[in-house]
Design a protein around this motif. Structure first.
Motif, PDB file in Angstrom:
ATOM      1  N   GLN A 149       0.826  -1.200   0.000  1.00 43.84           N
ATOM      2  CA  GLN A 149       0.000   0.000   0.000  1.00 43.84           C
ATOM      3  C   GLN A 149       0.865   1.257   0.000  1.00 43.84           C
ATOM      4  O   GLN A 149       0.589   2.224  -0.717  1.00 43.84           O
ATOM      5  CB  GLN A 149      -0.930  -0.001   1.215  1.00 43.84           C
ATOM      6  CG  GLN A 149      -2.077  -0.996   1.149  1.00 43.84           C
ATOM      7  CD  GLN A 149      -3.197  -0.540   0.221  1.00 43.84           C
ATOM      8  OE1 GLN A 149      -3.180   0.560  -0.317  1.00 43.84           O
ATOM      9  NE2 GLN A 149      -4.186  -1.394   0.045  1.00 43.84           N
ATOM     10  N   CYS A 193       3.903   1.656  -1.126  1.00 39.01           N
ATOM     11  CA  CYS A 193       4.559   1.819  -2.426  1.00 39.01           C
ATOM     12  C   CYS A 193       3.601   2.440  -3.436  1.00 39.01           C
ATOM     13  O   CYS A 193       3.957   3.396  -4.147  1.00 39.01           O
ATOM     14  CB  CYS A 193       5.066   0.469  -2.925  1.00 39.01           C
ATOM     15  SG  CYS A 193       5.889   0.522  -4.534  1.00 39.01           S
ATOM     16  N   CYS A 194       2.381   1.931  -3.502  1.00 37.29           N
ATOM     17  CA  CYS A 194       1.404   2.438  -4.468  1.00 37.29           C
ATOM     18  C   CYS A 194       0.942   3.846  -4.106  1.00 37.29           C
ATOM     19  O   CYS A 194       0.698   4.672  -4.989  1.00 37.29           O
ATOM     20  CB  CYS A 194       0.214   1.486  -4.567  1.00 37.29           C
ATOM     21  SG  CYS A 194       0.616  -0.076  -5.386  1.00 37.29           S
ATOM     22  N   GLN A 195       0.836   4.146  -2.829  1.00 43.26           N
ATOM     23  CA  GLN A 195       0.468   5.503  -2.403  1.00 43.26           C
ATOM     24  C   GLN A 195       1.554   6.500  -2.789  1.00 43.26           C
ATOM     25  O   GLN A 195       1.266   7.623  -3.212  1.00 43.26           O
ATOM     26  CB  GLN A 195       0.214   5.521  -0.901  1.00 43.26           C
ATOM     27  CG  GLN A 195      -1.087   4.841  -0.496  1.00 43.26           C
ATOM     28  CD  GLN A 195      -1.226   4.665   1.008  1.00 43.26           C
ATOM     29  OE1 GLN A 195      -0.362   5.091   1.774  1.00 43.26           O
ATOM     30  NE2 GLN A 195      -2.290   4.016   1.434  1.00 43.26           N
ATOM     31  N   ALA A 231       1.201   7.061  -6.433  1.00 43.86           N
ATOM     32  CA  ALA A 231       0.001   7.840  -6.719  1.00 43.86           C
ATOM     33  C   ALA A 231       0.235   9.327  -6.478  1.00 43.86           C
ATOM     34  O   ALA A 231      -0.304  10.187  -7.204  1.00 43.86           O
ATOM     35  CB  ALA A 231      -1.172   7.346  -5.882  1.00 43.86           C
ATOM     36  N   VAL A 288       1.270  -2.462 -16.311  1.00 44.54           N
ATOM     37  CA  VAL A 288       1.797  -2.994 -15.053  1.00 44.54           C
ATOM     38  C   VAL A 288       1.910  -4.508 -15.219  1.00 44.54           C
ATOM     39  O   VAL A 288       0.956  -5.156 -15.663  1.00 44.54           O
ATOM     40  CB  VAL A 288       0.887  -2.666 -13.862  1.00 44.54           C
ATOM     41  CG1 VAL A 288       1.434  -3.304 -12.582  1.00 44.54           C
ATOM     42  CG2 VAL A 288       0.744  -1.156 -13.690  1.00 44.54           C
ATOM     43  N   CYS A 332       2.963  -7.967 -13.093  1.00 43.08           N
ATOM     44  CA  CYS A 332       3.288  -8.567 -11.807  1.00 43.08           C
ATOM     45  C   CYS A 332       3.873  -9.956 -12.036  1.00 43.08           C
ATOM     46  O   CYS A 332       3.179 -10.856 -12.521  1.00 43.08           O
ATOM     47  CB  CYS A 332       2.045  -8.650 -10.924  1.00 43.08           C
ATOM     48  SG  CYS A 332       2.350  -9.345  -9.289  1.00 43.08           S
ATOM     49  N   TRP A 366      -1.487  -6.574  -4.395  1.00 39.50           N
ATOM     50  CA  TRP A 366      -1.081  -5.609  -5.420  1.00 39.50           C
ATOM     51  C   TRP A 366      -2.281  -5.173  -6.252  1.00 39.50           C
ATOM     52  O   TRP A 366      -2.440  -3.974  -6.547  1.00 39.50           O
ATOM     53  CB  TRP A 366      -0.001  -6.204  -6.322  1.00 39.50           C
ATOM     54  CG  TRP A 366       1.365  -6.134  -5.734  1.00 39.50           C
ATOM     55  CD1 TRP A 366       2.094  -7.154  -5.180  1.00 39.50           C
ATOM     56  CD2 TRP A 366       2.179  -4.966  -5.608  1.00 39.50           C
ATOM     57  NE1 TRP A 366       3.303  -6.698  -4.727  1.00 39.50           N
ATOM     58  CE2 TRP A 366       3.389  -5.358  -4.973  1.00 39.50           C
ATOM     59  CE3 TRP A 366       2.015  -3.627  -5.966  1.00 39.50           C
ATOM     60  CZ2 TRP A 366       4.412  -4.451  -4.703  1.00 39.50           C
ATOM     61  CZ3 TRP A 366       3.039  -2.726  -5.689  1.00 39.50           C
ATOM     62  CH2 TRP A 366       4.207  -3.140  -5.072  1.00 39.50           C
ATOM     63  N   ALA A 410      -4.139  -2.583  -4.397  1.00 40.66           N
ATOM     64  CA  ALA A 410      -3.463  -1.315  -4.193  1.00 40.66           C
ATOM     65  C   ALA A 410      -3.209  -0.529  -5.477  1.00 40.66           C
ATOM     66  O   ALA A 410      -2.974   0.684  -5.428  1.00 40.66           O
ATOM     67  CB  ALA A 410      -2.129  -1.565  -3.480  1.00 40.66           C
ATOM     68  N   LEU A 411      -3.254  -1.192  -6.620  1.00 37.50           N
ATOM     69  CA  LEU A 411      -2.841  -0.572  -7.877  1.00 37.50           C
ATOM     70  C   LEU A 411      -3.843   0.422  -8.454  1.00 37.50           C
ATOM     71  O   LEU A 411      -3.465   1.306  -9.239  1.00 37.50           O
ATOM     72  CB  LEU A 411      -2.573  -1.648  -8.932  1.00 37.50           C
ATOM     73  CG  LEU A 411      -1.270  -2.438  -8.804  1.00 37.50           C
ATOM     74  CD1 LEU A 411      -1.284  -3.630  -9.756  1.00 37.50           C
ATOM     75  CD2 LEU A 411      -0.073  -1.537  -9.107  1.00 37.50           C
ATOM     76  N   ILE A 416      -3.156   4.178  -9.369  1.00 37.85           N
ATOM     77  CA  ILE A 416      -2.113   4.533 -10.340  1.00 37.85           C
ATOM     78  C   ILE A 416      -2.415   4.028 -11.749  1.00 37.85           C
ATOM     79  O   ILE A 416      -1.633   4.280 -12.672  1.00 37.85           O
ATOM     80  CB  ILE A 416      -0.729   4.032  -9.882  1.00 37.85           C
ATOM     81  CG1 ILE A 416      -0.658   2.512  -9.859  1.00 37.85           C
ATOM     82  CG2 ILE A 416      -0.377   4.599  -8.514  1.00 37.85           C
ATOM     83  CD1 ILE A 416       0.746   1.980  -9.590  1.00 37.85           C
TER      84      ILE A 416
END
Length: 247
Positions: free
Chosen positions: A62, A64-66, A69, A78, A80, A123, A126-127, A130
């Motif tokens: 979370q 990392c994605c924040q 963003a 993206v 994975c 992931w 959370a993605l 973005i």
């Protein structure tokens, strides 16, 4: 928001992850390629922006994605690459695909589901900030043909099969929701074939030479398919040839 397309590779330290980074850079389509891994590689690529997560858990994912963003980056691709077939679990016990029902144990199943299903699901959760936007975004998760329930003809490999089938179900379910709240996002479950990496090493003896692919080849095969995919037709479950795999 910066509308120049950028790409993100999650699990970038493995052989396939590194191949995707190189191919994304070579294609010249992206203004920036980002890579998520546990550590900076021994030979980092100067033009790649690395994001280091020592331990992949919900809080770190979370965060990392924040962070991404907040930069208002528009990610159009993206990928994975998280997954395991053989490994050691937290207690140091060897993980190998089960051949018989008697080989099933709780610790091994937990390991398979944690790496192959739960981490990708976190992931996926959370993605959204973005990738959501006006422009088409492709979000690809490496799965496997053996995750197909209807295509299972041989049996065995209980934990690996089940964890990949669960990943496929998560993607299929999430696409329904995203078509309401992030209509530009297209989810893809991708079977790369048998790739000559550490993941497949113990199982390569029974693979015909022409069916053992380089990581570069499987990365090229996926990226060549992306332009033909559309959010309204997702999710896709595709193999390295671009052929649809039955769920």
């Amino acid at each position: 928001m910066n509308n120049k397309p950028q790409a993100l590779v999650i699990g970038a330290s493995g052989g396939i992850g590194e191949a995707f980074i190189n191919e994304l850079l070579n294609g010249g389509q992206y203004s920036q390629v980002h890579a998520v891994s546990r550590s900076v590689p021994k030979q980092p690529i100067e033009s790649v922006k690395y994001h280091i997560i020592n331990e992949q858990n919900e809080q770190n994912i979370q965060a990392c994605c924040q962070e991404l963003a907040q930069t208002q980056i528009a990610f159009s691709t993206v990928i994975c690459c998280i997954g395991t077939l053989h490994d050691k679990n937290q207690t140091g016990r060897a993980i190998q695909p089960e051949k018989r029902l008697e080989d099933i144990n709780a610790a091994q199943l937990q390991h398979y589901f944690h790496v192959n299903t739960i981490l990708p699901a976190l992931w996926l959760k959370a993605l959204e900030p973005i990738v959501k936007g006006q422009h088409l975004a492709k979000v690809v998760f490496l799965s496997a043909r053996v995750g197909s329930i209807s295509d299972n003809q041989l049996g065995g490999w209980y934990g690996y099969r089940a964890s990949k089938a669960a990943l496929n179900m998560l993607l299929k379910t999430a696409q329904i929701e995203l078509q309401r709240r992030a209509k530009n996002v297209c989810l893809v479950s991708y079977h790369p074939g048998t790739v000559d990496t550490a993941l497949s090493k113990p199982f390569q003896n029974n693979v015909r030479p022409e069916k053992l692919f380089t990581a570069q080849f499987t990365a090229q095969q996926l990226l060549s398919q992306l332009d033909d995919l559309h959010a309204q037709n997702g999710p896709y479950y595709l193999d390295w040839q671009g052929k649809t795999i039955p769920w």
